[in-house]
Structure formats: structure tokens, C-alpha cells
Scaffold this active site. Structure first.
Site, PDB file in Angstrom:
ATOM      1  N   ASP A  45      -6.190 -44.814 -32.656  1.00  0.00           N
ATOM      2  CA  ASP A  45      -6.604 -44.092 -33.856  1.00  0.00           C
ATOM      3  C   ASP A  45      -5.703 -42.881 -34.080  1.00  0.00           C
ATOM      4  O   ASP A  45      -5.124 -42.342 -33.126  1.00  0.00           O
ATOM      5  CB  ASP A  45      -8.047 -43.609 -33.707  1.00  0.00           C
ATOM      6  CG  ASP A  45      -9.051 -44.754 -33.690  1.00  0.00           C
ATOM      7  OD1 ASP A  45      -8.735 -45.809 -34.257  1.00  0.00           O
ATOM      8  OD2 ASP A  45     -10.133 -44.583 -33.103  1.00  0.00           O
ATOM      9  N   TYR A  73      -8.589 -43.853 -20.171  1.00  0.00           N
ATOM     10  CA  TYR A  73      -8.616 -42.747 -21.121  1.00  0.00           C
ATOM     11  C   TYR A  73      -9.152 -41.478 -20.457  1.00  0.00           C
ATOM     12  O   TYR A  73      -9.934 -41.542 -19.506  1.00  0.00           O
ATOM     13  CB  TYR A  73      -9.563 -43.056 -22.289  1.00  0.00           C
ATOM     14  CG  TYR A  73      -9.209 -44.260 -23.124  1.00  0.00           C
ATOM     15  CD1 TYR A  73      -8.446 -44.126 -24.281  1.00  0.00           C
ATOM     16  CD2 TYR A  73      -9.656 -45.535 -22.770  1.00  0.00           C
ATOM     17  CE1 TYR A  73      -8.142 -45.227 -25.072  1.00  0.00           C
ATOM     18  CE2 TYR A  73      -9.349 -46.644 -23.542  1.00  0.00           C
ATOM     19  CZ  TYR A  73      -8.593 -46.484 -24.700  1.00  0.00           C
ATOM     20  OH  TYR A  73      -8.286 -47.595 -25.465  1.00  0.00           O
ATOM     21  N   ASP A  87     -16.799 -39.700 -34.292  1.00  0.00           N
ATOM     22  CA  ASP A  87     -15.801 -38.769 -33.772  1.00  0.00           C
ATOM     23  C   ASP A  87     -15.776 -37.525 -34.649  1.00  0.00           C
ATOM     24  O   ASP A  87     -16.517 -37.416 -35.632  1.00  0.00           O
ATOM     25  CB  ASP A  87     -14.422 -39.415 -33.637  1.00  0.00           C
ATOM     26  CG  ASP A  87     -13.822 -39.841 -34.976  1.00  0.00           C
ATOM     27  OD1 ASP A  87     -14.194 -39.267 -36.013  1.00  0.00           O
ATOM     28  OD2 ASP A  87     -12.982 -40.766 -34.990  1.00  0.00           O
ATOM     29  N   ARG A 188     -15.380 -43.973 -28.631  1.00  0.00           N
ATOM     30  CA  ARG A 188     -16.242 -43.259 -29.580  1.00  0.00           C
ATOM     31  C   ARG A 188     -17.658 -43.847 -29.592  1.00  0.00           C
ATOM     32  O   ARG A 188     -18.633 -43.120 -29.789  1.00  0.00           O
ATOM     33  CB  ARG A 188     -15.633 -43.297 -30.989  1.00  0.00           C
ATOM     34  CG  ARG A 188     -15.617 -44.666 -31.601  1.00  0.00           C
ATOM     35  CD  ARG A 188     -15.169 -44.629 -33.043  1.00  0.00           C
ATOM     36  NE  ARG A 188     -13.745 -44.321 -33.148  1.00  0.00           N
ATOM     37  CZ  ARG A 188     -13.140 -44.064 -34.293  1.00  0.00           C
ATOM     38  NH1 ARG A 188     -13.825 -44.019 -35.412  1.00  0.00           N
ATOM     39  NH2 ARG A 188     -11.848 -43.846 -34.335  1.00  0.00           N
TER      40      ARG A 188
END
Length: 304
Positions: A45, A73, A87, A188
Site C-alpha cells: 500500500d 512486518y 488504517d 490492517r
């Protein structure tokens, strides 16, 4: 001698900056390497930073063969508010004072979101609904639901907990987390589901991908760094030896497979790389029945 197209072919591991799309990275790489043959694997993203795998020239063929099934992550999850996009870029839907949420409650909810779970993707994801991307449908105001999908979260660690943000906003709790997961897992959505389980809402405020399959931030360079030296991170030979199981073959076998013939199968499953006695990757192979045949020639006979 190999021509320039062959020499610049390979994988580029980009450390993507925030604020640009994965397609923006591809467009910029086309200019840097002066070629249209550029593609990427594993979209990030615009808000996210970190590892993006890009194929240059002949290496674009590798992108569909790479087994990029695990991803890692680091992220920051804010408890106390839910948003339309799960988000920080979405509009706030609800706010709830999360200051009373105890650490052991957070730990219990995190444990419930670890392992083999069913996850509903965010509506702003790229999943297709009746032939259209979910994120595109959201912008039209369409009402739709996405089905839960099985994903695996092998690690979900809370590294730090901060109560009240840097602007002393009361009632929020920020969690710095590290996640290892299967491809198709939405961080998310983990933030949303964690906040929902705790009854206070949650969303993602920061996301950085640290690894995709065997490729990590140690391999990665920023686009500015790539512009300066104009090199791929790994040529095709290096990329396939890192990315696929290996089978060592003789010079005669290498000559045979590079000429389009096949090898005797040895019982290896999936796609693997065959390497000659000189440590040269010759081809990617897959066994079917009585043949082990090439799915991609890495080193044509003219280059041996």
C-alpha cells in the site's frame, strides 16, 4: 559476451518509501533501467514502506514462479479508534477510551489472532468482487461483504506499548508489533480485529515490510540508491539459487537441458533450480511423470 539486456536482467529488491504505490515503483524502474519489461510481486500500500520485489527484463518471468509465501512486518496498531480503511488514511468511525485496556487483555487478544485463523480482508484491498477490485467498489459507495479466508500468523509479538500518543491524545494505546505471516494476510485487518476483540476499535498507523520469502531489508535499496548505481540487487543466477530448491547436475545434463531436452526425475516436488559443476544456474525445472523438464531456461546454450 552477453548483451546489455541479459546483463541488467535480475531481481531488484526495493525499500519502498511511503506515499507512492507499487506501480509508481515499477514506472520509476522502467526509466532507471530504460526498459518496459519491469514487474513486481507482492503489492505494498502507499502508506507502507519496505521490501518490494521487482523483476527487470527476463527476470519478470521469475515473478510468477517465486514462492513468496511468507512475509514479515513491523507495524504500529492504535487502539481506541476504528476507521473506514482500517488504517490512518481512512475517516474515523468510532472512538473509545482504550486507556483502561490492560496488558494481559491485549496479550490474550493477540494470542487469539495468532496461528491458523480466518480473516476478513479490508474492503480497501485489491481482492476482486464480481470482477472489480474491492477498493474500487468502496469508492462507488457500493455495499458488499468479503468472505473470511484462512491465513497463518506464525508470529504476532507486541514489542512496545505506549499509552497516549506524542500529542498527549488521551485514551489511545499504540502497540509496536512484529508479525510473520502467510501471503494474503492483511496487517490492517489484524489491527481492526484486535481493536474489535478488545471492544475499543483499532487501526494501523504504520507498516513496514521487512521480508518477503528469502528477500529481506538487507537485500533492499531505496530508489535513490538504485538511480545512483543502476544495478539489480541479484542477477538471475543469484536470484534463482536463493529462491528455489537446488539440484546439482553434470555438464552433460546441463548441455541437454539448455538445448531444450529433459532430465530424469529424482522425486523433487515443485519448481527447483538445476546447477552445473561450475555453480551456474541452468534452468528452473519441474518434474511431471517420467520427465524433469524446464519451465524457464536461466542460462541458454549460447551463454554456456
Amino acid at each position: 559476451m552477453a548483451d546489455a539486456t541479459i546483463e541488467k536482467a535480475g531481481l531488484l529488491i526495493v525499500d519502498k518509501e511511503a506515499g507512492i504505490t507499487s506501480h509508481d515503483v515499477v514506472s520509476r524502474c522502467r526509466k532507471i533501467f530504460n526498459t518496459r519489461r519491469v514487474g513486481h510481486a507482492g503489492t505494498l500500500d502507499p502508506m507502507a514502506t519496505g521490501v518490494l520485489v521487482v523483476g527487470i527484463e527476463r527476470a519478470t518471468k521469475l515473478l510468477g514462479l517465486l514462492s513468496l509465501t511468507t512475509k514479515s512486518y513491523t507495524a504500529t496498531i492504535r487502539l481506541g479508534a476504528s476507521t473506514t480503511t482500517d488504517d490512518r488514511e481512512g475517516e474515523i468511525l468510532t472512538t473509545v477510551d482504550a486507556s483502561g485496556v490492560a496488558d494481559d487483555e491485549i496479550a490474550s487478544a493477540v494470542a487469539d489472532l495468532t496461528g491458523d485463523i480466518q480473516q476478513v480482508p479490508a474492503k480497501v484491498s485489491a481482492i476482486k468482487v464480481d470482477g472489480r477490485r474491492a477498493h474500487a467498489l468502496v469508492r462507488t459507495g457500493a455495499d458488499f461483504d468479503l468472505a473470511a479466508r484462512p491465513v497463518t500468523v506464525s508470529r504476532f509479538d507486541v514489542r512496545a506499548t505506549r499509552r497516549g500518543d506524542e500529542n498527549d491524545t488521551a485514551g489511545v494505546v499504540d502497540l509496536d508489533v512484529a508479525v510473520d505471516c502467510s501471503s494474503g494476510t492483511y496487517i490492517r485487518s489484524m489491527a481492526r480485529d484486535l481493536g474489535s476483540a478488545l471492544g475499543v476499535g483499532g487501526h494501523l498507523t504504520a507498516l513496514r515490510r521487512t521480508a518477503v520469502g528469502p528477500f529481506t531489508l538487507e537485500h533492499a535499496r531505496t530508489l535513490d540508491e538504485v538511480r545512483e548505481d543502476g544495478r539489480v540487487s541479484l542477477d538471475i543466477d543469484e536470484a534463482v539459487k536463493i529462491s528455489f530448491p537446488r539440484r546439482d547436475i553434470s555438464d552433460d545434463e546441463a548441455e541437454s537441458i539448455s538445448q531444450g531436452r529433459w532430465l530424469e526425475p529424482i522425486g523433487m516436488k515443485g519448481v527447483y533450480v538445476v546447477v552445473d559443476p561450475h555453480e551456474q544456474a541452468i534452468a528452473l525445472i519441474q518434474e511431471k511423470g517420467k520427465r524433469a523438464s524446464s519451465v524457464m531456461v536461466v542460462r541458454p546454450a549460447t551463454l554456456r
